[in-house]
Write a protein that holds these residues in place. Structure first.
Motif, PDB file in Angstrom:
ATOM      1  N   UNK A   1       0.840  -1.194   0.000  1.00  0.00           N
ATOM      2  CA  UNK A   1       0.000   0.000   0.000  1.00  0.00           C
ATOM      3  C   UNK A   1       0.879   1.250   0.000  1.00  0.00           C
ATOM      4  N   UNK A   2       0.524   2.240  -0.810  1.00  0.00           N
ATOM      5  CA  UNK A   2       1.288   3.483  -0.916  1.00  0.00           C
ATOM      6  C   UNK A   2       0.420   4.650  -0.453  1.00  0.00           C
ATOM      7  N   UNK A   3       0.935   5.434   0.504  1.00  0.00           N
ATOM      8  CA  UNK A   3       0.168   6.542   1.063  1.00  0.00           C
ATOM      9  C   UNK A   3       0.943   7.843   0.926  1.00  0.00           C
ATOM     10  N   UNK A   4       0.251   8.895   0.505  1.00  0.00           N
ATOM     11  CA  UNK A   4       0.885  10.207   0.399  1.00  0.00           C
ATOM     12  C   UNK A   4       0.346  10.979  -0.789  1.00  0.00           C
ATOM     13  N   UNK A   5       1.119  11.977  -1.219  1.00  0.00           N
ATOM     14  CA  UNK A   5       0.764  12.770  -2.380  1.00  0.00           C
ATOM     15  C   UNK A   5       0.627  11.863  -3.609  1.00  0.00           C
TER      16      UNK A   5
ATOM     17  N   UNK B   1       0.813  12.226  -6.857  1.00  0.00           N
ATOM     18  CA  UNK B   1       1.850  12.280  -7.889  1.00  0.00           C
ATOM     19  C   UNK B   1       3.110  11.563  -7.421  1.00  0.00           C
ATOM     20  N   UNK B   2       3.431  11.723  -6.127  1.00  0.00           N
ATOM     21  CA  UNK B   2       4.598  11.025  -5.571  1.00  0.00           C
ATOM     22  C   UNK B   2       4.362   9.517  -5.485  1.00  0.00           C
ATOM     23  N   UNK B   3       3.115   9.135  -5.168  1.00  0.00           N
ATOM     24  CA  UNK B   3       2.766   7.716  -5.132  1.00  0.00           C
ATOM     25  C   UNK B   3       2.984   7.104  -6.507  1.00  0.00           C
ATOM     26  N   UNK B   4       2.465   7.760  -7.541  1.00  0.00           N
ATOM     27  CA  UNK B   4       2.613   7.239  -8.900  1.00  0.00           C
ATOM     28  C   UNK B   4       4.082   7.182  -9.313  1.00  0.00           C
ATOM     29  N   UNK B   5       4.839   8.195  -8.925  1.00  0.00           N
ATOM     30  CA  UNK B   5       6.270   8.222  -9.249  1.00  0.00           C
ATOM     31  C   UNK B   5       6.995   7.036  -8.620  1.00  0.00           C
ATOM     32  N   UNK B   6       6.689   6.755  -7.353  1.00  0.00           N
ATOM     33  CA  UNK B   6       7.324   5.641  -6.650  1.00  0.00           C
ATOM     34  C   UNK B   6       6.900   4.302  -7.253  1.00  0.00           C
TER      35      UNK B   6
ATOM     36  N   UNK C   1      -7.107 -13.832 -10.283  1.00  0.00           N
ATOM     37  CA  UNK C   1      -7.447 -14.499 -11.547  1.00  0.00           C
ATOM     38  C   UNK C   1      -6.329 -14.355 -12.576  1.00  0.00           C
ATOM     39  N   UNK C   2      -5.650 -13.211 -12.556  1.00  0.00           N
ATOM     40  CA  UNK C   2      -4.560 -12.955 -13.505  1.00  0.00           C
ATOM     41  C   UNK C   2      -3.219 -13.490 -13.006  1.00  0.00           C
ATOM     42  N   UNK C   3      -3.230 -14.062 -11.805  1.00  0.00           N
ATOM     43  CA  UNK C   3      -2.030 -14.703 -11.249  1.00  0.00           C
ATOM     44  C   UNK C   3      -0.824 -13.756 -11.228  1.00  0.00           C
ATOM     45  N   UNK C   4      -1.038 -12.552 -10.713  1.00  0.00           N
ATOM     46  CA  UNK C   4       0.049 -11.571 -10.672  1.00  0.00           C
ATOM     47  C   UNK C   4       1.019 -11.900  -9.533  1.00  0.00           C
ATOM     48  N   UNK C   5       2.206 -11.309  -9.603  1.00  0.00           N
ATOM     49  CA  UNK C   5       3.239 -11.538  -8.585  1.00  0.00           C
ATOM     50  C   UNK C   5       3.227 -10.480  -7.497  1.00  0.00           C
ATOM     51  N   UNK C   6       2.928  -9.240  -7.896  1.00  0.00           N
ATOM     52  CA  UNK C   6       2.942  -8.110  -6.968  1.00  0.00           C
ATOM     53  C   UNK C   6       1.728  -7.233  -7.211  1.00  0.00           C
ATOM     54  N   UNK C   7       1.180  -6.669  -6.129  1.00  0.00           N
ATOM     55  CA  UNK C   7       0.072  -5.722  -6.250  1.00  0.00           C
ATOM     56  C   UNK C   7       0.468  -4.430  -5.536  1.00  0.00           C
ATOM     57  N   UNK C   8       0.399  -3.321  -6.249  1.00  0.00           N
ATOM     58  CA  UNK C   8       0.627  -1.999  -5.668  1.00  0.00           C
ATOM     59  C   UNK C   8      -0.718  -1.279  -5.605  1.00  0.00           C
ATOM     60  N   UNK C   9      -1.062  -0.755  -4.417  1.00  0.00           N
ATOM     61  CA  UNK C   9      -2.381  -0.153  -4.203  1.00  0.00           C
ATOM     62  C   UNK C   9      -2.235   1.277  -3.700  1.00  0.00           C
ATOM     63  N   UNK C  10      -3.011   2.182  -4.270  1.00  0.00           N
ATOM     64  CA  UNK C  10      -3.050   3.559  -3.779  1.00  0.00           C
ATOM     65  C   UNK C  10      -3.815   3.639  -2.468  1.00  0.00           C
ATOM     66  N   UNK C  11      -3.350   4.500  -1.560  1.00  0.00           N
ATOM     67  CA  UNK C  11      -4.036   4.719  -0.297  1.00  0.00           C
ATOM     68  C   UNK C  11      -5.062   5.836  -0.383  1.00  0.00           C
ATOM     69  N   UNK C  12      -5.825   5.991   0.712  1.00  0.00           N
ATOM     70  CA  UNK C  12      -6.909   6.969   0.761  1.00  0.00           C
ATOM     71  C   UNK C  12      -6.910   7.681   2.111  1.00  0.00           C
TER      72      UNK C  12
ATOM     73  N   UNK D   1      -0.289  -5.061   6.493  1.00  0.00           N
ATOM     74  CA  UNK D   1       0.369  -3.945   7.172  1.00  0.00           C
ATOM     75  C   UNK D   1       1.554  -3.377   6.427  1.00  0.00           C
ATOM     76  N   UNK D   2       1.818  -3.847   5.217  1.00  0.00           N
ATOM     77  CA  UNK D   2       2.990  -3.358   4.454  1.00  0.00           C
ATOM     78  C   UNK D   2       2.605  -2.072   3.734  1.00  0.00           C
ATOM     79  N   UNK D   3       3.144  -0.955   4.230  1.00  0.00           N
ATOM     80  CA  UNK D   3       2.768   0.363   3.714  1.00  0.00           C
ATOM     81  C   UNK D   3       4.032   1.185   3.434  1.00  0.00           C
ATOM     82  N   UNK D   4       4.029   1.902   2.316  1.00  0.00           N
ATOM     83  CA  UNK D   4       5.056   2.898   2.022  1.00  0.00           C
ATOM     84  C   UNK D   4       4.462   4.256   2.359  1.00  0.00           C
ATOM     85  N   UNK D   5       4.978   4.916   3.399  1.00  0.00           N
ATOM     86  CA  UNK D   5       4.413   6.160   3.912  1.00  0.00           C
ATOM     87  C   UNK D   5       5.265   7.358   3.515  1.00  0.00           C
ATOM     88  N   UNK D   6       4.672   8.538   3.686  1.00  0.00           N
ATOM     89  CA  UNK D   6       5.437   9.781   3.573  1.00  0.00           C
ATOM     90  C   UNK D   6       5.789  10.193   2.177  1.00  0.00           C
ATOM     91  N   UNK D   7       5.064   9.733   1.175  1.00  0.00           N
ATOM     92  CA  UNK D   7       5.367  10.103  -0.208  1.00  0.00           C
ATOM     93  C   UNK D   7       4.771  11.464  -0.542  1.00  0.00           C
TER      94      UNK D   7
END
Length: 351
Positions: free
Chosen positions: A247-251, A253-258, A315-326, A345-351
């Motif tokens: 999960x990615x939390x923050x601005x 544009x910064x989330x998308x960049x990361x 269903x698509x059998x992906x390896x990694x999922x990146x999710x935008x926070x709210x 609980x795996x979160x990238x904070x402060x973006x």
């Protein structure tokens, strides 16, 4: 066991109601739509029937269930006392996506409540769900109709994927409306305490009741050590897809960049990105799967789509999922609660 799937011809299809009620009365299992997610139902007063739910889901035996009722009169038969605040909530939010916890009467089996002296109860607004309960003549114990720990089912196809061969009947009522499970409010404490956010928001509850406490571990991603959880979802990992989820939390544009950076760093991985209407164009490094969960101006739409999006990743059998926070405000609190648990609980904070 062969699992039958019946599609509703009307919201209160009498033939399906009759068949479902007969299975419930005979101690069997029926998966049925509610306004939140699909529930896996059994006679809530029959400990042997309730045990079948635990077995079908692979659910830990100390994880309590919610009893679903069709009338306030049924509630009177099940609980020892109904505080004024609970009656106010019933008048405002029932039928609907609010579960309340009460002190139980002895006729409720310990199996439903995981041995606790309290029971979680709600009255669904879905017309089929209430008609099934009424026709069955008993409260229906019904956690989500999925394998324990997986994303909750919002379509009959999700239920069939997890429950085929394990239960007698799946009732197909189309996609559910809310898309995340009910709010859970503990009415055995003063002030009432929010244990799980959902379709009724904390702001809604505070506007009605004034003072509402919040379980301090409510938004913690990693499961907390709770010896005797009062509510489903307090103790165990929930809603998790098969792939690692971050999960990615923050601005934004910064989330998308990361996220773009991490996609580029993992060229051999099948990566899914759960994005929103406002950010789809920011992902210049195109992932294997880019899912639009909806608009941030319509959080109900995002809540509606969360579990379906996670199951699409499976269903698509992906390896990694990146999710935008709210934001944690309003419906965002329930959305973030589900996403934090899905990501372990795996979160990238402060973006």
């Amino acid at each position: 066991m062969e699992t039958e799937v019946l599609q509703l011809k009307s919201p209160t299809d009498p033939e399906v109601i009759e068949k479902g009620a007969m299975i419930i009365k005979n101690g069997g299992l029926v998966a049925f739509p509610t306004e939140t997610v699909y529930g896996l139902g059994a006679n809530g007063l029959d400990p042997k029937a309730v045990a079948k739910i635990y077995e079908a889901k692979g659910r830990p035996s100390d994880n309590p269930m919610i009893l679903h009722i069709s009338s306030q009169e049924m509630l009177e038969e099940l609980v020892r006392e109904i505080p004024k605040e609970a009656r106010d909530c019933m008048d405002m939010f029932w039928p609907g996506p609010l579960t309340m916890i009460f002190y139980k009467k002895d006729l409720i089996p310990d199996k439903v409540c995981a041995g606790l002296d309290t029971v979680a109860i709600r009255m669904p607004s879905d017309p089929f769900a209430r008609a099934l309960i009424q026709a069955s003549g008993v409260p229906i114990a019904a956690p989500s109709a999925n394998t324990s720990g997986r994303p909750s089912p919002t379509k009959a196809a999700h239920v069939l994927e997890d429950m085929a061969g394990k239960i007698e009947l799946i009732v197909d009522g189309g996609p559910t409306q809310v898309g995340i499970e009910s709010t859970v409010l503990d009415m055995t404490v003063d002030p009432p305490m929010l244990l799980r956010p959902g379709g009724v928001t904390l702001e809604d509850l505070k506007e009605l009741l004034g003072d509402v406490d919040v379980d301090p571990a409510l938004l913690g991603g990693k499961p907390k050590e709770v010896l005797h959880p009062k509510s489903p979802g307090q103790k165990y990992k929930h809603y998790a897809p098969k792939a690692d989820c971050l999960l990615f939390a923050g601005n934004l544009k910064n989330v998308a960049k990361e996220v773009n950076k991490r996609i580029k760093e993992n060229p051999n991985k099948k990566i899914a990105v759960l994005a929103t209407e406002e950010t789809m164009d920011l992902y210049t490094e195109k992932p294997y799967l880019l899912i639009n969960m909806g608009s941030r101006d319509h959080m109900e739409e995002i809540a509606h789509n969360i579990f379906n999006s996670l199951r699409e990743c499976d269903e698509e059998d992906v390896d990694l999922i990146f999710v935008e926070g709210f934001s944690f405000q309003g419906m965002g609190q329930g959305i973030m609660n589900r996403l934090l648990k899905a990501c372990g609980g795996k979160v990238v904070l402060g973006l």
